[in-house]
Design an enzyme around this catalytic site. Structure first.
Site, PDB file in Angstrom:
ATOM      1  N   GLY A 233       0.862  -1.170   0.000  1.00  0.00           N
ATOM      2  CA  GLY A 233       0.000   0.000   0.000  1.00  0.00           C
ATOM      3  C   GLY A 233       0.901   1.223   0.000  1.00  0.00           C
ATOM      4  N   GLU A 234       0.533   2.240   0.716  1.00  0.00           N
ATOM      5  CA  GLU A 234       1.368   3.439   0.819  1.00  0.00           C
ATOM      6  C   GLU A 234       1.807   3.550   2.272  1.00  0.00           C
ATOM      7  OE1 GLU A 234       3.635   6.305   0.419  1.00  0.00           O
ATOM      8  OE2 GLU A 234       1.977   6.868   1.741  1.00  0.00           O
ATOM      9  N   SER A 235       3.101   3.394   2.509  1.00  0.00           N
ATOM     10  CA  SER A 235       3.589   3.236   3.886  1.00  0.00           C
ATOM     11  C   SER A 235       3.300   4.453   4.760  1.00  0.00           C
ATOM     12  CB  SER A 235       5.086   2.916   3.888  1.00  0.00           C
ATOM     13  OG  SER A 235       5.826   3.952   3.275  1.00  0.00           O
TER      14      SER A 235
ATOM     15  N   CYS B  54       6.270  -5.209   0.877  1.00  0.00           N
ATOM     16  CA  CYS B  54       6.417  -3.880   0.267  1.00  0.00           C
ATOM     17  C   CYS B  54       6.274  -2.785   1.332  1.00  0.00           C
ATOM     18  CB  CYS B  54       5.434  -3.720  -0.890  1.00  0.00           C
ATOM     19  SG  CYS B  54       5.846  -2.360  -2.004  1.00  0.00           S
TER      20      CYS B  54
ATOM     21  N   ARG C 235      12.719   3.608   0.667  1.00  0.00           N
ATOM     22  CA  ARG C 235      11.397   3.612   0.029  1.00  0.00           C
ATOM     23  C   ARG C 235      11.522   3.773  -1.488  1.00  0.00           C
ATOM     24  NH1 ARG C 235       9.341   8.119   0.634  1.00  0.00           N
ATOM     25  NH2 ARG C 235       7.138   7.662   0.477  1.00  0.00           N
TER      26      ARG C 235
ATOM     27  N   ILE D 233       6.340  -3.441  -7.061  1.00  0.00           N
ATOM     28  CA  ILE D 233       5.564  -2.243  -7.390  1.00  0.00           C
ATOM     29  C   ILE D 233       6.019  -1.109  -6.475  1.00  0.00           C
ATOM     30  CG2 ILE D 233       3.249  -1.233  -7.571  1.00  0.00           C
ATOM     31  CD1 ILE D 233       2.166  -4.141  -7.720  1.00  0.00           C
ATOM     32  N   ARG D 234       6.729  -0.139  -7.024  1.00  0.00           N
ATOM     33  CA  ARG D 234       7.303   0.947  -6.217  1.00  0.00           C
ATOM     34  C   ARG D 234       7.960   0.352  -4.962  1.00  0.00           C
ATOM     35  NH1 ARG D 234       2.870   4.632  -4.512  1.00  0.00           N
ATOM     36  NH2 ARG D 234       4.543   5.932  -3.716  1.00  0.00           N
TER      37      ARG D 234
ATOM     38  N   HIS E  57       5.571  -8.556  -3.845  1.00  0.00           N
ATOM     39  CA  HIS E  57       4.207  -9.003  -3.528  1.00  0.00           C
ATOM     40  C   HIS E  57       4.001 -10.438  -4.013  1.00  0.00           C
ATOM     41  CE1 HIS E  57       2.489  -4.915  -2.720  1.00  0.00           C
ATOM     42  NE2 HIS E  57       3.463  -4.541  -3.534  1.00  0.00           N
TER      43      HIS E  57
ATOM     44  N   GLU F 178       1.634 -12.320  -3.022  1.00  0.00           N
ATOM     45  CA  GLU F 178       0.180 -12.548  -3.001  1.00  0.00           C
ATOM     46  C   GLU F 178      -0.492 -12.241  -4.336  1.00  0.00           C
ATOM     47  OE1 GLU F 178       0.556  -8.196  -2.115  1.00  0.00           O
ATOM     48  OE2 GLU F 178       1.690 -10.004  -1.661  1.00  0.00           O
TER      49      GLU F 178
END
EC number: 4.3.3.6
Length: 197
Positions: free
Chosen positions: A50-52, A82, A111, A140-141, A176, A178
Site C-alpha cells: 500500500g502506501e507506507s 512492500c 522507500r 511495485i514501487r 508481492h 500474493e
C-alpha cells in the site's frame, strides 16, 4: 484443526483481499484486522503493501500503532510485504514527514528504491526457506533493504539488493507474492506462526 492458526491482515489500506486468499490457501484462518480488539485475537499478522506513509498515519489514527509495536515486540509473528516491509524496519532512509514504523526487524530500508509505479516489474526470486524453485515476485514501487543488523537473516536478493529478510518471528519481502497465485511464502509464514502458537 487445533493447529490452524488465526492470522490477521492489517486492513487499513492496501491489497488485503489477496493476502486473505493466499493465507487461506496455506491452511490458515485469515481475517481482516482494523481495530485493537481484532489485533488482540490473532496469532500472527500480515502487513500488506500500500502506501507506507498513509498506513503509518492510519495506524496512529485508529489507535493501532502502540499495540502493533507491543505485540511485535513480544514476539507475535508478523509478515510485511512492500509497504509492510517499510513499517517493520527500525529505520527508513528517506521517511516522509510524520512517518512512523512498527519496527521488529533490525534493518534500514529505502522507500520506492526500485523506481516509480510505471517501472514496476516481475522477477523470479530464490527465497531461503522456500522450496520448489524461485518465487515469482511482483515489484511495485518496491523498497529494498540497505543494511541489516547482526540478528537479521537475508533470505533473498535481486539485482544486488536485499529484497527479503527474516528476524526471529518477523518476515519481510520487498515484493508481492500474493499477486502471483504462488502461495509458498505465505505457507512459510503460516509455518512460522504455527511454530509459536
Amino acid at each position: 484443526m487445533s493447529d490452524t492458526p488465526l492470522i490477521g491482515v492489517l486492513a487499513l489500506q492496501g491489497d488485503v483481499r489477496e493476502h486473505l486468499i493466499a493465507l487461506a490457501s496455506a491452511d490458515a484462518l485469515a481475517r481482516p484486522v482494523r481495530r485493537p480488539e481484532e489485533l488482540a485475537e490473532v496469532d500472527g499478522l500480515v502487513i500488506p503493501g500500500g502506501e507506507s506513509t498513509t498506513m503509518s498515519k492510519l495506524a496512529v489514527l485508529f489507535g493501532m500503532m502502540d499495540l502493533l509495536r507491543e505485540r511485535v515486540g513480544a514476539g507475535m509473528p508478523v509478515y510485511g510485504t512492500c509497504a509492510g516491509m517499510i513499517l517493520l524496519a527500525e529505520k527508513i532512509l528517506d521517511p516522509r514527514s510524520g512517518q512512523e514504523t512498527v519496527g521488529g526487524i533490525d534493518m534500514i530500508v529505502r522507500r520506492n528504491a526500485f523506481g516509480r509505479q510505471n517501472e514496476s516489474f516481475e522477477a523470479a526470486v530464490e527465497v531461503g526457506g522456500v522450496e520448489g524453485g524461485p518465487v515469482d515476485g511482483v515489484f511495485i514501487r518496491a523498497p529494498w533493504v540497505e543494511s541489516v543488523g547482526a540478528e537479521t537473516e537475508v533470505i533473498a536478493e535481486h539485482g544486488g539488493h536485499i529484497v527479503a529478510v527474516r528476524q526471529k518471528n518477523a518476515l519481510a519481502t520487498s515484493f508481492h507474492p500474493e499477486l502471483t497465485g504462488d502461495h509458498r511464502v505465505h505457507a512459510l509464514f503460516v509455518d512460522m506462526v504455527r511454530a509459536v502458537k
